[in-house]
Design an enzyme around this catalytic site. Structure first.
Site: not given
Length: 667
Positions: A531, A456-457, A233, A238-239
């Site tokens: 982007d 832009h945003e 994974g 959490g292995k």
């Protein structure tokens, strides 16, 4: 050790420093025994000078060893003269008690006659002929070699784990296993109750524990106990935690080590440690062996060996394969291993009979994230009624380690603000901090640049608001954060599969920033680097991986085994490569033009949103609704949108993107 595993009080431990002290004491003893009471070596002289010293009455005593070498002791009066100033003092600046001179004699009978005449004339008090043994000289010659050996042993003991016994304490034990044996009574505190989420993985792991506790339940029906399980994974899911829970639940000997513990600079050490590890496990069976990061030794063996004829890593892997499923292999020893690079593991290691089960430990879903939050919130001093459902919704794509980091960061932020308890806003600020980076409000940004960043945003926000399948926007900011000058936060839908229209809408929303610059200023800037990187990856995946392009067709050039990374040639022709490049460019350009068209139609609203963004620096969903009205698509419940800072995923406008791209599974 006594049978009850208590130290034997009669046993005596010898400190290595005691050995070194004894060696030094022997050296000093030999120096005193062979050289008298002084540290000064006698000076060399000649027969003619000796005759002159003898005539002048400067000599008190002469000792002849083996009829070949004479040692001369001077009188106290002679030592005060300038002629013998060089031998008057020893190395410690004390009076030199002799011998002061030494020289080789010729004929011993003539020399003895000369000494007898000197005694008769009163010019010499005494002389003596004695034999001299060579054992002291041999010891003195061997002493430097012994000291070098002692120092070398001391250094090797320090390099291999200190002065204690065990797997690596001694240089002769370098081939012993470095595995740590956990004591279930004292060492292991983690149980399955401490592992939140991962229900499928826990179910299979719990069954392995049952194999060891009650093997007859399964063997009575003719079944065989699995020999190994591989935990696969992404990092942080959490292995290793699952393996610790197995150690806490199994109540059997649990050997834990890393794949790199087999790697050593000496040839044959890795294979020797594998043999010793399985030997110890078989002696204590039933037992569990856990190898973390097994890809350190389990990588696929290549056809052409570039590292020489005797590859140490391959020898270690071969020994591991033999021990896991070879002649004479004993049962009741189960091997657990963990890796996030299963694609590079050797096929012989993954076959049934070695690792019978591959347990995939995936990123947690929203329900599992809630359980993980509840585990990590227990030690925190938090406000009453903290909504864990809300926190789980705000962290899509986060692993268990990420959630633990969010909880810790929230506690640090609350302490920094002198709060008595951690509240919801602290968790939102923590997600901000982790996803986007630290705010840099003191960064110098010119008004012109600030206007460009705001446009832009606002372009991202406008296009994503108008598209059906774009992720719903939650917050937009133009405050510099980390390596970015601005960021837009979205709350993406957690999909198992992604359709072409969904990917195209996401690409169009991503190109909205550059399109807004083109529509407003009729020029573009470097602010769209992240982007372009994101869109290029999405377009290339559509064409070359998922087979979503009509011209290329239902063909994928993706290699799930990872072996294509080492190939020097592409799996397609130059003509196909040209078509792929053209289709990728056409996809991106079409979505760019689509974003420009949407923004041209909503140019006034775009400018209004940018003005509000320049004024407030941070805007939320409510501000967009005031300008655009209610969003037509994907309306969220009110509880999912917060009036304060709320975010899950960030789309950075410069240098680096931290937005999580929802990808389709290979089902």
């Amino acid at each position: 050790m006594t049978p009850n595993n208590k130290p034997n009080p009669k046993g005596m431990k010898i400190s290595p420093w005691l050995v070194y002290a004894v060696v030094i004491a022997i050296f000093l003893f030999i120096s005193f025994a062979t050289g008298g009471s002084s540290f000064q070596e006698p000076a060399k002289t000649t027969s003619s000078k000796f005759n002159s010293y003898l005539e002048s009455g400067d000599i008190q005593k002469v000792v002849v060893y083996n009829k070949t070498e004479a040692e001369v002791f001077l009188t106290e009066k002679a030592l005060k003269s300038a002629a013998h100033k060089a031998v008057a003092k020893d190395l410690l600046n004390r009076p030199n008690k002799g011998p002061h001179y030494t020289f080789d004699i010729g004929n011993d009978e003539i020399f003895q006659k000369k000494l007898e005449d000197a005694v008769a004339k009163g010019k010499l008090k005494d002389y003596n002929f004695v034999p001299k043994s060579n054992w002291s000289e041999i010891l003195i010659n061997l002493l430097p070699i012994l000291v070098i050996i002692v120092i070398w042993i001391f250094i090797m003991r320090r390099m291999n784990g200190g002065a204690g016994g065990g797997g690596g304490g001694q240089i002769f034990n370098i081939g012993k296993s470095k595995a740590k044996l956990f004591d279930e009574k004292t060492d292991i505190k983690t149980t399955f109750k401490d592992v939140a989420g991962l229900e499928g993985a826990k179910e299979e792991i719990q069954e392995i524990v049952e194999f060891l506790k009650h093997p007859e339940k399964y063997t009575n029906l003719g079944g065989k106990i699995p020999k190994g399980a591989l935990l696969v994974g992404p990092p942080g899911t959490g292995k290793t935690l699952l393996a610790k829970a197995v150690a806490g639940e199994a109540k059997v000997p649990f050997f834990s080590l890393s794949g790199s513990d087999f790697v050593e600079m000496f040839v044959g050490v890795g294979a020797s440690r594998v043999r010793d590890l399985f030997k110890q496990a078989k002696e204590k069976s039933p037992a569990i062996i856990f190898i973390d990061e097994i890809d350190a030794v389990g990588r696929a063996r290549g056809k052409s060996n570039f590292s020489g004829g005797n590859d140490e890593r391959e020898n270690t892997l071969n020994q591991l394969l033999t021990e896991m499923d070879g002649f004479g292999t004993n049962s009741n020893v189960i091997v657990l291993a963990a890796t996030n690079r299963a694609d590079v593991l050797d096929k012989a290691l993954l076959r049934a009979g070695r690792f019978d089960r591959q347990i995939f430990v995936d990123l947690p879903d929203i329900r599992e994230r809630k359980e993980i939050f509840e585990v990590h919130l227990k030690p925190l001093k938090k406000v009453e009624g903290l909504d864990t459902d809300f926190l789980a919704k705000q962290t899509p794509g986060f692993s268990g380690a990420d959630i633990a980091n969010v909880c810790n960061e929230a506690a640090l932020i609350a302490a920094r603000n002198n709060k008595e308890a951690v509240d919801k806003q602290d968790f939102l600020d923590a997600v901000d901090r982790i996803v986007g980076g630290l705010e840099k409000k003191n960064k110098i940004v010119t008004p012109e640049e600030k206007k460009a960043i705001a446009i832009h945003e606002a372009g991202h926000a406008t296009v994503s608001w108008m598209l059906e399948h774009a992720a719903p926007l939650v917050k937009v900011t133009i405050v510099p954060r980390g390596q970015s000058l601005g960021a837009a936060w979205y709350l993406p839908e957690e999909r198992l599969i992604v359709r072409p229209d969904q990917m195209l809408d996401e690409m169009c929303a991503t190109m909205g920033g550059r399109a807004a610059e083109k529509v407003t200023f009729n020029r573009i800037s470097t602010g769209a680097l992240s982007d372009l990187e994101k869109v290029s990856k999405q377009a290339r995946a559509m064409v070359t991986i998922y087979g979503l392009n009509e011209k290329i067709g239902n063909v994928t050039y993706y290699d799930s085994s990872g072996q294509s990374e080492y190939n020097f040639s592409k799996p397609y022709s130059e003509e196909t490569a040209k078509v792929i490049d053209e289709e990728i460019s056409a996809l991106i350009e079409s979505q760019y033009q689509r974003a420009i068209q949407i923004l041209e139609e909503n140019k006034d609203k775009l400018n209004s949103l940018a003005d509000i963004l320049i004024e407030k620096e941070v805007i939320f969903k409510d501000d967009l609704e005031a300008i655009f009205g209610k969003r037509k698509y994907g309306v969220q419940d009110a509880e999912e949108v917060v009036s304060a800072e709320s975010e899950a995923v960030s789309d950075i406008t410069t240098e680096e993107s931290t937005e999580t791209v929802t990808e389709s599974s290979d089902e």
